[in-house]
Design a protein around this motif. Structure first.
Motif, short mmCIF file in Angstrom:
data_model
loop_
_atom_site.label_atom_id
_atom_site.label_comp_id
_atom_site.label_asym_id
_atom_site.label_seq_id
_atom_site.Cartn_x
_atom_site.Cartn_y
_atom_site.Cartn_z
N ARG A 65 15.23 12.42 -8.58
CA ARG A 65 14.00 12.10 -7.86
C ARG A 65 12.75 12.14 -8.72
NH1 ARG A 65 14.65 16.43 -3.09
NH2 ARG A 65 15.55 17.56 -4.86
N ARG A 66 12.73 13.05 -9.71
CA ARG A 66 11.56 13.25 -10.56
C ARG A 66 10.30 13.45 -9.74
NH1 ARG A 66 11.78 9.49 -15.89
NH2 ARG A 66 9.79 10.58 -16.13
N GLY A 104 17.37 15.76 1.30
CA GLY A 104 18.61 15.21 1.85
C GLY A 104 19.72 15.17 0.82
N LEU A 105 20.84 14.61 1.22
CA LEU A 105 22.02 14.54 0.36
C LEU A 105 22.76 13.24 0.64
CD1 LEU A 105 23.02 16.77 -1.67
CD2 LEU A 105 24.88 17.21 -0.05
N HIS A 106 23.19 12.58 -0.44
CA HIS A 106 23.92 11.31 -0.33
C HIS A 106 25.41 11.59 -0.10
CE1 HIS A 106 24.29 7.08 -0.51
NE2 HIS A 106 23.37 6.82 -1.44
N GLN A 107 26.22 10.54 -0.17
CA GLN A 107 27.66 10.69 -0.04
C GLN A 107 28.22 11.57 -1.15
OE1 GLN A 107 28.23 6.48 -0.42
NE2 GLN A 107 28.77 6.21 1.74
N ALA A 108 29.36 12.18 -0.91
CA ALA A 108 29.95 13.13 -1.85
C ALA A 108 30.25 12.50 -3.20
CB ALA A 108 31.22 13.73 -1.25
N VAL A 109 30.56 11.20 -3.22
CA VAL A 109 30.94 10.54 -4.48
C VAL A 109 29.81 10.51 -5.49
CG1 VAL A 109 32.72 9.11 -3.41
CG2 VAL A 109 30.37 8.28 -3.52
N HIS A 154 0.79 -1.23 0.00
CA HIS A 154 0.00 0.00 0.00
C HIS A 154 0.83 1.29 0.00
CE1 HIS A 154 -2.54 -3.09 2.08
NE2 HIS A 154 -3.43 -2.63 1.22
N SER A 155 2.07 1.24 0.50
CA SER A 155 2.87 2.46 0.66
C SER A 155 4.33 2.18 0.34
CB SER A 155 2.77 3.00 2.09
OG SER A 155 1.43 3.23 2.47
N VAL A 156 4.98 3.21 -0.24
CA VAL A 156 6.40 3.12 -0.56
C VAL A 156 7.08 4.42 -0.15
CG1 VAL A 156 8.12 2.99 -2.41
CG2 VAL A 156 6.10 1.53 -2.49
N VAL A 157 8.18 4.31 0.57
CA VAL A 157 8.97 5.48 0.95
C VAL A 157 10.20 5.53 0.05
CG1 VAL A 157 10.17 6.67 2.82
CG2 VAL A 157 8.18 5.23 3.33
N GLN A 158 10.27 6.56 -0.81
CA GLN A 158 11.41 6.71 -1.71
C GLN A 158 12.49 7.53 -1.02
OE1 GLN A 158 11.74 7.24 -6.14
NE2 GLN A 158 11.76 9.41 -5.61
N TRP A 159 13.67 6.92 -0.86
CA TRP A 159 14.78 7.58 -0.17
C TRP A 159 15.69 8.34 -1.13
CZ3 TRP A 159 17.46 4.87 4.51
CH2 TRP A 159 16.49 4.46 5.46
N THR A 160 15.28 8.57 -2.38
CA THR A 160 16.14 9.29 -3.32
C THR A 160 16.27 10.75 -2.90
OG1 THR A 160 15.28 7.86 -5.08
CG2 THR A 160 16.56 9.79 -5.74
N PRO A 161 17.50 11.23 -2.63
CA PRO A 161 17.67 12.59 -2.13
C PRO A 161 17.93 13.60 -3.26
CG PRO A 161 19.73 11.45 -1.95
CD PRO A 161 18.76 10.49 -2.60
N TYR A 162 18.27 14.79 -2.86
CA TYR A 162 18.57 15.90 -3.77
C TYR A 162 19.59 15.50 -4.84
CZ TYR A 162 20.19 20.59 -5.17
OH TYR A 162 20.53 21.72 -5.87
N ASP A 198 7.80 23.70 1.57
CA ASP A 198 7.27 24.36 0.38
C ASP A 198 7.16 23.42 -0.82
OD1 ASP A 198 7.16 26.78 1.77
OD2 ASP A 198 9.25 27.23 1.25
N GLY A 199 8.08 22.50 -0.94
CA GLY A 199 8.05 21.56 -2.05
C GLY A 199 9.38 21.47 -2.76
N ILE A 200 9.55 20.41 -3.54
CA ILE A 200 10.78 20.13 -4.27
C ILE A 200 10.73 20.85 -5.61
CG2 ILE A 200 12.18 18.33 -5.34
CD1 ILE A 200 10.99 16.39 -3.22
N GLY A 201 11.61 21.84 -5.79
CA GLY A 201 11.63 22.60 -7.03
C GLY A 201 10.28 23.27 -7.27
#
Length: 302
Positions: free
Chosen positions: A68-69, A89-94, A56-64, A118-121
């Motif tokens: 992300r679309r 959020g932000l992933h590792q620098a690599v 029923h639910s999915v949490v997408q962990w894709t960060p900035y 406010d929202g993403i973009g």
């Protein structure tokens, strides 16, 4: 009332249903060339397969900055009937080029706060969690920077902070920083990938601190194999920490999708759920998949 911030608006925390607590509908990184999750039709097919298995639910962990679309998430949620949670959020620098990181200096916490409130973009889609990442058995300067910004945004919103643990390591260092130095309440921290380093003692210490513990993603050749994960989950449940356990699929490559012959999102319910049921019993597994995600991601938004 506690609510989970989905891409279609806030949902009462007790109405998530069966939840994949860590996965990706869209994701792209220079570390995985040619394996980007960028097909909308494939994402839809994964969600439909997940629903067919009882999800029923999915949490997408894709960060900035990693594809992300966000604008494509609400239509997918409406079409499939799945609650979808987006991340800032932000992933590792690599995973980023120098120009991208330089452009975030001095304003990272503000970016996180804005995407939560406010929202993403220009999408208008508000994020429901902050995703950050540690390193292999250590926290480098990038991790400390991103976690400090995440803590600042958390204190302004109460948003949960989900942490990628590199190969499952560094859990206690993360808690020392986020909860010790930066004052984030432990129950607002979600430690991911604990299945990849089945150190039961560290798991127990992290659970005793009060955080949420995610076992997310089927095994890969260089990770601890699936048969060790049920023992880790059972040990935590037996120690009284069953109310803070989470399960997820963490599909990060096109090859891993079920539509391309991989395990994909359906694997969580098709294989992981019945395997854990043998060890833990149906009632506890159902609670881990339904009640626990609401506790982990549901907050009283400020």
């Amino acid at each position: 009332m506690s609510a989970v911030r989905t891409v279609l608006g806030d949902v009462p925390a007790d109405q998530l249903g069966v939840c994949d607590a860590h996965d990706h509908l869209f994701f792209g990184s220079p570390r995985l060339p040619g394996q980007e999750l960028q097909s909308e039709s494939a994402a839809r097919a994964e969600l439909q397969a997940f629903v067919a298995g009882g999800g029923h639910s999915v949490v997408q962990w894709t960060p900035y900055g990693l594809g992300r679309r966000a604008a494509d998430l609400p239509p997918l949620s409406r079409e499939t009937g799945v609650h979808v949670v987006a991340a800032t959020g932000l992933h590792q620098a690599v995973h980023y080029d120098d120009e991208t990181l330089a452009g975030l200096r001095g304003r990272l916490a503000g970016v996180f706060f804005s995407e939560l409130t406010d929202g993403i973009g220009t999408s208008g889609v508000r994020a429901g969690l902050i995703k950050v990442a540690g390193g292999f058995h250590a926290l480098d300067a990038h991790a400390r920077w991103t976690m400090s910004a995440a803590a600042e945004a958390h204190h302004a919103t109460d948003a949960p902070i989900a942490v990628h643990l590199e190969l499952g390591t560094g859990a206690l260092d993360v808690l020392d920083l986020l909860c010790g130095e930066l004052g984030v309440p432990p129950h607002r921290v979600i430690l991911g990938h604990l299945n990849r380093c089945p150190d039961f003692t560290v798991h127990s210490q992290a659970a005793a601190a009060g955080c949420c513990l995610a076992f997310d993603g089927p095994s890969r050749a260089h990770h601890a194999t699936d048969w060790r994960m049920p023992d880790a989950v059972r040990a935590l449940a037996d120690a009284g920490h069953g109310d803070r356990l989470l399960l997820g699929g963490d599909t990060t490559t096109a090859a891993a999708r079920s539509v391309n012959g991989g395990p994909g999102m359906p694997y969580l319910l098709r294989r992981v759920r019945p395997r854990l049921t043998v060890e833990l019993g149906e009632e506890l597994v159902a609670r881990i998949l339904t009640r626990n995600p609401g506790r982990a991601f549901g907050v009283q938004w400020r």
